[in-house]
Motif scaffolding. Structure first.
Motif, PDB file in Angstrom:
ATOM      1  N   ALA A  84      88.411   8.610  54.634  1.00 26.00           N
ATOM      2  CA  ALA A  84      87.319   9.338  55.260  1.00 26.00           C
ATOM      3  C   ALA A  84      85.994   8.800  54.747  1.00 26.00           C
ATOM      4  CB  ALA A  84      87.427  10.829  54.945  1.00 26.00           C
ATOM      5  N   LEU A  85      84.957   9.051  55.512  1.00 21.61           N
ATOM      6  CA  LEU A  85      83.607   8.622  55.151  1.00 21.61           C
ATOM      7  C   LEU A  85      82.652   9.731  55.544  1.00 21.61           C
ATOM      8  CD1 LEU A  85      81.526   6.328  54.404  1.00 21.61           C
ATOM      9  CD2 LEU A  85      81.526   5.793  56.841  1.00 21.61           C
ATOM     10  N   ILE A  86      81.771  10.087  54.629  1.00 23.73           N
ATOM     11  CA  ILE A  86      80.725  11.060  54.958  1.00 23.73           C
ATOM     12  C   ILE A  86      79.384  10.421  54.624  1.00 23.73           C
ATOM     13  CG2 ILE A  86      80.836  12.276  52.748  1.00 23.73           C
ATOM     14  CD1 ILE A  86      80.186  14.850  54.470  1.00 23.73           C
ATOM     15  N   VAL A  87      78.448  10.579  55.546  1.00 24.32           N
ATOM     16  CA  VAL A  87      77.127   9.991  55.395  1.00 24.32           C
ATOM     17  C   VAL A  87      76.091  11.088  55.660  1.00 24.32           C
ATOM     18  CG1 VAL A  87      75.527   8.257  56.262  1.00 24.32           C
ATOM     19  CG2 VAL A  87      77.970   7.776  56.233  1.00 24.32           C
ATOM     20  N   VAL A  88      75.174  11.250  54.730  1.00 25.47           N
ATOM     21  CA  VAL A  88      74.045  12.157  54.944  1.00 25.47           C
ATOM     22  C   VAL A  88      72.878  11.270  55.342  1.00 25.47           C
ATOM     23  CG1 VAL A  88      72.510  13.852  53.908  1.00 25.47           C
ATOM     24  CG2 VAL A  88      74.934  13.823  53.284  1.00 25.47           C
ATOM     25  N   THR A  89      72.389  11.470  56.566  1.00 26.32           N
ATOM     26  CA  THR A  89      71.387  10.557  57.108  1.00 26.32           C
ATOM     27  C   THR A  89      69.958  11.075  56.994  1.00 26.32           C
ATOM     28  OG1 THR A  89      71.771  11.500  59.299  1.00 26.32           O
ATOM     29  CG2 THR A  89      72.993   9.504  58.727  1.00 26.32           C
ATOM     30  N   GLY A  90      69.790  12.255  56.456  1.00 29.41           N
ATOM     31  CA  GLY A  90      68.442  12.783  56.290  1.00 29.41           C
ATOM     32  C   GLY A  90      68.439  14.295  56.396  1.00 29.41           C
ATOM     33  N   MET A  91      67.253  14.841  56.472  1.00 24.28           N
ATOM     34  CA  MET A  91      67.084  16.288  56.633  1.00 24.28           C
ATOM     35  C   MET A  91      66.619  16.553  58.059  1.00 24.28           C
ATOM     36  SD  MET A  91      67.970  17.530  53.733  1.00 24.28           S
ATOM     37  CE  MET A  91      67.363  19.207  53.670  1.00 24.28           C
ATOM     38  N   LYS A  92      67.072  17.665  58.607  1.00 27.10           N
ATOM     39  CA  LYS A  92      66.728  18.012  59.976  1.00 27.10           C
ATOM     40  C   LYS A  92      66.435  19.503  60.047  1.00 27.10           C
ATOM     41  CE  LYS A  92      68.583  17.634  64.658  1.00 27.10           C
ATOM     42  NZ  LYS A  92      69.725  17.207  65.481  1.00 27.10           N
ATOM     43  N   GLU A  93      65.491  19.852  60.881  1.00 28.18           N
ATOM     44  CA  GLU A  93      65.145  21.257  61.041  1.00 28.18           C
ATOM     45  C   GLU A  93      66.058  21.890  62.080  1.00 28.18           C
ATOM     46  OE1 GLU A  93      60.903  22.980  60.717  1.00 28.18           O
ATOM     47  OE2 GLU A  93      61.275  22.732  62.864  1.00 28.18           O
TER      48      GLU A  93
ATOM     49  N   PRO B 150      70.705  19.281  55.659  1.00 24.62           N
ATOM     50  CA  PRO B 150      71.093  17.871  55.765  1.00 24.62           C
ATOM     51  C   PRO B 150      71.728  17.560  57.119  1.00 24.62           C
ATOM     52  CG  PRO B 150      72.141  18.915  53.864  1.00 24.62           C
ATOM     53  CD  PRO B 150      71.426  19.971  54.613  1.00 24.62           C
ATOM     54  N   GLU B 151      71.385  16.402  57.651  1.00 27.69           N
ATOM     55  CA  GLU B 151      72.049  15.896  58.849  1.00 27.69           C
ATOM     56  C   GLU B 151      73.164  14.979  58.352  1.00 27.69           C
ATOM     57  OE1 GLU B 151      70.214  14.501  62.864  1.00 27.69           O
ATOM     58  OE2 GLU B 151      70.241  12.811  61.477  1.00 27.69           O
ATOM     59  N   PHE B 152      74.381  15.221  58.824  1.00 24.53           N
ATOM     60  CA  PHE B 152      75.514  14.465  58.299  1.00 24.53           C
ATOM     61  C   PHE B 152      76.407  13.952  59.414  1.00 24.53           C
ATOM     62  CE2 PHE B 152      77.300  18.627  58.903  1.00 24.53           C
ATOM     63  CZ  PHE B 152      78.570  18.355  59.394  1.00 24.53           C
ATOM     64  N   THR B 153      77.187  12.954  59.062  1.00 25.33           N
ATOM     65  CA  THR B 153      78.237  12.429  59.927  1.00 25.33           C
ATOM     66  C   THR B 153      79.467  12.221  59.057  1.00 25.33           C
ATOM     67  OG1 THR B 153      76.642  11.315  61.345  1.00 25.33           O
ATOM     68  CG2 THR B 153      78.912  10.542  61.462  1.00 25.33           C
ATOM     69  N   PHE B 154      80.602  12.652  59.564  1.00 27.16           N
ATOM     70  CA  PHE B 154      81.875  12.545  58.866  1.00 27.16           C
ATOM     71  C   PHE B 154      82.851  11.813  59.781  1.00 27.16           C
ATOM     72  CE2 PHE B 154      86.121  14.413  58.183  1.00 27.16           C
ATOM     73  CZ  PHE B 154      86.323  14.111  56.852  1.00 27.16           C
ATOM     74  N   MET B 155      83.500  10.793  59.262  1.00 28.36           N
ATOM     75  CA  MET B 155      84.497  10.060  60.045  1.00 28.36           C
ATOM     76  C   MET B 155      85.803  10.029  59.263  1.00 28.36           C
ATOM     77  SD  MET B 155      82.360   6.883  61.657  1.00 28.36           S
ATOM     78  CE  MET B 155      81.917   6.174  60.091  1.00 28.36           C
ATOM     79  N   MET B 156      86.889  10.147  59.994  1.00 30.20           N
ATOM     80  CA  MET B 156      88.196  10.171  59.369  1.00 30.20           C
ATOM     81  C   MET B 156      89.207   9.557  60.322  1.00 30.20           C
ATOM     82  SD  MET B 156      90.115  13.639  58.340  1.00 30.20           S
ATOM     83  CE  MET B 156      90.558  13.661  56.640  1.00 30.20           C
ATOM     84  N   SER B 157      90.044   8.680  59.816  1.00 35.22           N
ATOM     85  CA  SER B 157      91.048   8.089  60.694  1.00 35.22           C
ATOM     86  C   SER B 157      92.235   9.039  60.819  1.00 35.22           C
ATOM     87  CB  SER B 157      91.492   6.725  60.167  1.00 35.22           C
ATOM     88  OG  SER B 157      92.052   6.856  58.898  1.00 35.22           O
ATOM     89  N   HIS B 158      92.873   8.988  61.970  1.00 34.51           N
ATOM     90  CA  HIS B 158      94.047   9.832  62.207  1.00 34.51           C
ATOM     91  C   HIS B 158      95.132   8.998  62.860  1.00 34.51           C
ATOM     92  CE1 HIS B 158      93.417  10.135  66.578  1.00 34.51           C
ATOM     93  NE2 HIS B 158      92.128  10.176  66.295  1.00 34.51           N
TER      94      HIS B 158
END
Length: 187
Positions: A46-55, A83-91
Motif C-alpha cells: 500500500a501507499l499513502i500520500v499526503v499532498t497538502g492541506m485543503k479546506e 490533510p488531502e490524501f491519496t491511498f493506493m493498495m493492490s488487490h
C-alpha cells in the motif's frame, strides 16, 4: 495465503479464529466469501500520500437560547483545514472487493457514478472517493485524483523531472514494526 495461515507469528496465528467470525458476519450481511477469498483480497502493499492541506466544509449543529432559555437548534457550515490524501493498495480480486463496496452501498454510505464510489460518513467533514481498477484500489478525499483530472491541474513545468523521480524511487524506506514483540520487551 498458506504463509499467513501457518505463521509462527502470534498475532497472525489468531487470524483463523477471527476468520470464521468475519465470514459469518459477511454472510449475515449477504456477502458470500470463502476464507481464501478473504486472504487473497489484498496483496499487502500500500501507499499513502499526503499532498497538502485543503479546506473542507462541514455542517455542525449548534444551539441558541432565547431570553427564557428555550433551546433552538441551528445548523451552520464550518470550514476546517484537513490533510488531502491519496491511498493506493493492490488487490487480487476486483469482484470480491466490489462485494465489500456493495455492502457499503446497501447501507447508503456509498454511492456510485461512472465507476467512482463516493463514501459519505455522517459527522465526517469530507467525502471519500474510491476507484477500483484491475489490480489497484485508489482512495482519496480529492475527487480530482480519483477521476484522473489531477494531470490537468498540474502544469508540465511543475511535474517532477525523471532524474528527481528516480532519486525519490531509490530513497523509499520500508518499516516493519513487530508490536507484540516490542510490548513483550517493554512490559
Amino acid at each position: 495465503v498458506e504463509i499467513i495461515k501457518s505463521s509462527d507469528n502470534e498475532m497472525l496465528a489468531q487470524l483463523p479464529v477471527y476468520e470464521s467470525m468475519a465470514l459469518e458476519a459477511l454472510k449475515g450481511m449477504g456477502v458470500e466469501m470463502t476464507a481464501d477469498d478473504m486472504y487473497d483480497l489484498f496483496k499487502g502493499d500500500a501507499l499513502i500520500v499526503v499532498t497538502g492541506m485543503k479546506e473542507f466544509e462541514k455542517e455542525v449543529t449548534t444551539y441558541e437560547f432565547d431570553d427564557d432559555f428555550n433551546k433552538k437548534e441551528v445548523k451552520k457550515m464550518k470550514k476546517e483545514m484537513l490533510p488531502e490524501f491519496t491511498f493506493m493498495m493492490s488487490h487480487r480480486s476486483k469482484a470480491n472487493l466490489v462485494k465489500l463496496i456493495d455492502l457499503g452501498k446497501q447501507s447508503s454510505m456509498i454511492s456510485e457514478a461512472n465507476g467512482i464510489f463516493q463514501m459519505s460518513v455522517p459527522d465526517m467533514p469530507m467525502d471519500i472517493f474510491m476507484k477500483v481498477n484491475d489490480g489497484m484500489l485508489l482512495v482519496s478525499n480529492s475527487s480530482d485524483v480519483v477521476t484522473k483530472k489531477a494531470k490537468k491541474l498540474i502544469s508540465k513545468a511543475d511535474l517532477i523531472n525523471p532524474k528527481e523521480a528516480l532519486k525519490i524511487a531509490n530513497s523509499v524506506q520500508r518499516v516493519y514494526w513487530n508490536i507484540p514483540k516490542t510490548m513483550d520487551i517493554v512490559a
